[in-house]
Motif scaffolding. Structure first.
Motif, short mmCIF file in Angstrom:
data_model
loop_
_atom_site.label_atom_id
_atom_site.label_comp_id
_atom_site.label_asym_id
_atom_site.label_seq_id
_atom_site.Cartn_x
_atom_site.Cartn_y
_atom_site.Cartn_z
N GLU A 107 -4.01 47.27 93.40
CA GLU A 107 -3.26 48.28 94.26
C GLU A 107 -2.03 48.68 93.96
OE1 GLU A 107 -4.03 45.14 95.29
OE2 GLU A 107 -5.75 45.35 96.03
N GLU A 108 -1.10 48.29 92.91
CA GLU A 108 0.00 48.90 92.06
C GLU A 108 -0.22 50.13 91.04
OE1 GLU A 108 3.32 45.27 93.39
OE2 GLU A 108 2.49 45.56 91.32
N THR A 109 -1.35 49.33 90.47
CA THR A 109 -1.85 50.07 89.50
C THR A 109 -1.98 51.65 89.91
OG1 THR A 109 -2.30 47.79 87.91
CG2 THR A 109 -3.04 49.91 86.93
N VAL A 110 -3.05 51.39 90.09
CA VAL A 110 -4.41 52.14 91.20
C VAL A 110 -3.27 53.04 92.00
CG1 VAL A 110 -5.56 53.09 93.07
CG2 VAL A 110 -5.86 50.85 91.68
N ARG A 111 -2.02 52.73 92.72
CA ARG A 111 -1.28 54.18 92.69
C ARG A 111 -0.48 54.74 91.32
NH1 ARG A 111 -0.07 50.23 96.79
NH2 ARG A 111 1.39 48.83 96.12
N ALA A 112 -0.23 53.95 90.99
CA ALA A 112 0.64 54.30 89.76
C ALA A 112 -0.22 55.69 88.95
CB ALA A 112 0.68 52.82 88.31
N VAL A 113 -1.83 55.55 88.79
CA VAL A 113 -2.36 55.87 88.17
C VAL A 113 -2.44 57.20 88.76
CG1 VAL A 113 -4.94 56.64 87.76
CG2 VAL A 113 -3.73 54.67 86.75
N GLU A 114 -2.47 57.75 90.73
CA GLU A 114 -3.03 57.98 91.36
C GLU A 114 -1.47 59.27 90.68
OE1 GLU A 114 -5.39 56.48 95.19
OE2 GLU A 114 -3.53 56.14 95.19
N ALA A 115 -0.36 58.57 91.32
CA ALA A 115 1.11 58.96 91.27
C ALA A 115 1.28 60.43 89.90
CB ALA A 115 2.42 58.04 91.62
N ALA A 116 0.91 59.39 88.54
CA ALA A 116 0.81 60.23 87.62
C ALA A 116 0.02 61.26 87.84
CB ALA A 116 0.54 59.27 86.25
N THR A 117 -1.42 61.44 87.89
CA THR A 117 -2.12 62.14 87.76
C THR A 117 -2.08 63.10 89.00
OG1 THR A 117 -4.19 60.77 87.95
CG2 THR A 117 -4.62 62.74 88.29
N VAL A 118 -1.66 63.14 89.92
CA VAL A 118 -1.29 64.01 90.93
C VAL A 118 0.37 64.83 91.24
CG1 VAL A 118 0.51 64.16 93.38
CG2 VAL A 118 -1.87 62.91 93.67
N GLU A 119 1.31 63.86 89.72
CA GLU A 119 2.37 65.12 89.46
C GLU A 119 2.17 65.69 88.49
OE1 GLU A 119 6.48 63.48 86.14
OE2 GLU A 119 4.13 62.09 86.74
N ARG A 120 0.69 65.16 87.40
CA ARG A 120 0.58 66.29 86.38
C ARG A 120 0.15 67.42 87.13
NH1 ARG A 120 0.78 68.22 81.16
NH2 ARG A 120 0.68 66.43 80.81
N VAL A 121 -0.71 67.76 88.68
CA VAL A 121 -0.86 68.72 88.63
C VAL A 121 -0.53 68.95 89.33
CG1 VAL A 121 -2.86 69.16 91.18
CG2 VAL A 121 -3.47 67.20 89.14
N ASN A 122 0.88 68.90 90.24
CA ASN A 122 1.55 69.52 90.68
C ASN A 122 2.57 70.73 89.93
OD1 ASN A 122 1.00 68.25 93.37
ND2 ASN A 122 2.50 67.04 93.08
N ARG A 123 2.72 70.11 88.60
CA ARG A 123 3.20 70.34 88.10
C ARG A 123 2.51 72.04 87.00
NH1 ARG A 123 5.04 68.14 82.97
NH2 ARG A 123 4.34 65.45 83.64
N ASN A 124 0.96 72.27 87.47
CA ASN A 124 -0.15 72.46 86.83
C ASN A 124 -1.13 72.86 87.97
OD1 ASN A 124 0.60 72.30 83.75
ND2 ASN A 124 0.69 70.59 84.36
N PRO A 125 -0.59 73.53 88.92
CA PRO A 125 -1.18 73.46 90.31
C PRO A 125 -2.95 74.38 89.72
CG PRO A 125 0.58 75.16 90.29
CD PRO A 125 0.53 74.23 88.92
#
Length: 238
Positions: free
Chosen positions: A217-235
């Motif tokens: 669960e923690e790893t899934v959240r880390a993957v989601e967070a890293a991906t969303v961070e990238r999208v937020n920087r490059n919408p």
């Protein structure tokens, strides 16, 4: 052919710093790591989420529209891996290339309204082939010319923990260790070299390491967070 022992030489990308998106439908992220890092468990969790497109050739994750890829994978696991000296290195690489090209093609046709997460891409197959003496530099150069990911998420694991997760070698296949049979030494030595080779192969990319010891669960959240961070920087990417 008996796989050779460890090598000190580690390959690097033929085009360091290259980030090629021509030919790809959209940017994507690669989930990478040594064997038994828990990558498949994370991918299965995210595959159930409609906001994600998980691209993989593994059983249970391969899209239903690619039965040929599944049959090649199953025949490779059942025959070529169980009898390593039976077929030439070029034939083994030809079988592995089916998986590599399938991943590239699925990235190119992935829906634009989802996060695209690719299982290892060509990086892991190339690294393992190099370590085990299955080499065709012309073919590897072609793979390295494929569109590159926006980010690599490196799911780490220690060789000792990977050995325990493999059932002390009971579940290991011949692409996960040196020599004819897995022992703690041949398995952990290979996994150590694999980790180093993978990180060298992706050194020209944006790599985020997810340290071992997390729950799924923690790893899934880390993957989601890293991906969303990238999208937020490059919408514009979604």
């Amino acid at each position: 052919m008996t796989p050779p022992g460890p090598r000190a030489t580690v390959p690097g990308p033929s085009r360091p710093g290259a980030r090629v998106h021509g030919g790809a439908a959209r940017p994507f992220t690669v989930l990478l790591g040594p064997d038994y890092a828990g990558k498949s468990s994370v991918l299965r969790r995210l595959a159930d989420d409609p906001s994600w497109t998980v691209v993989s050739y593994d059983r249970g994750l391969l899209d239903t529209g690619s039965p040929l890829v599944g049959r090649v994978r199953d025949e490779f696991l059942a025959e070529a891996l169980c009898d390593p000296g039976r077929y030439s290195p070029d034939l083994v690489l030809s079988l592995l290339q089916v998986a590599v090209v399938h991943l590239r093609d699925r990235v190119a046709t992935a829906p634009r309204d989802t996060h695209v997460l690719v299982d290892s891409y060509y990086f892991k197959i190339l690294a393992k082939c190099h370590l085990l003496g299955l080499r065709n530099e012309a073919l590897f150069s072609w793979w390295r010319g494929f569109p590159q990911p926006e980010r690599v998420l490196f799911l780490d694991v220690t060789p000792d923990l990977a050995w325990r997760r493999s059932g002390h070698g009971a579940d290991a296949n011949s692409l996960e260790h040196y020599g004819e049979r897995p022992t703690a030494q041949t398995f952990q030595s290979f996994q150590t070299d694999l980790r180093r080779t993978l990180l060298t192969e992706v050194s020209h990319l944006d790599v985020t390491t997810i340290e071992p010891g997390h729950t799924i669960e923690e790893t899934v959240r880390a993957v989601e967070a890293a991906t969303v961070e990238r999208v937020n920087r490059n919408p514009q990417h979604v």
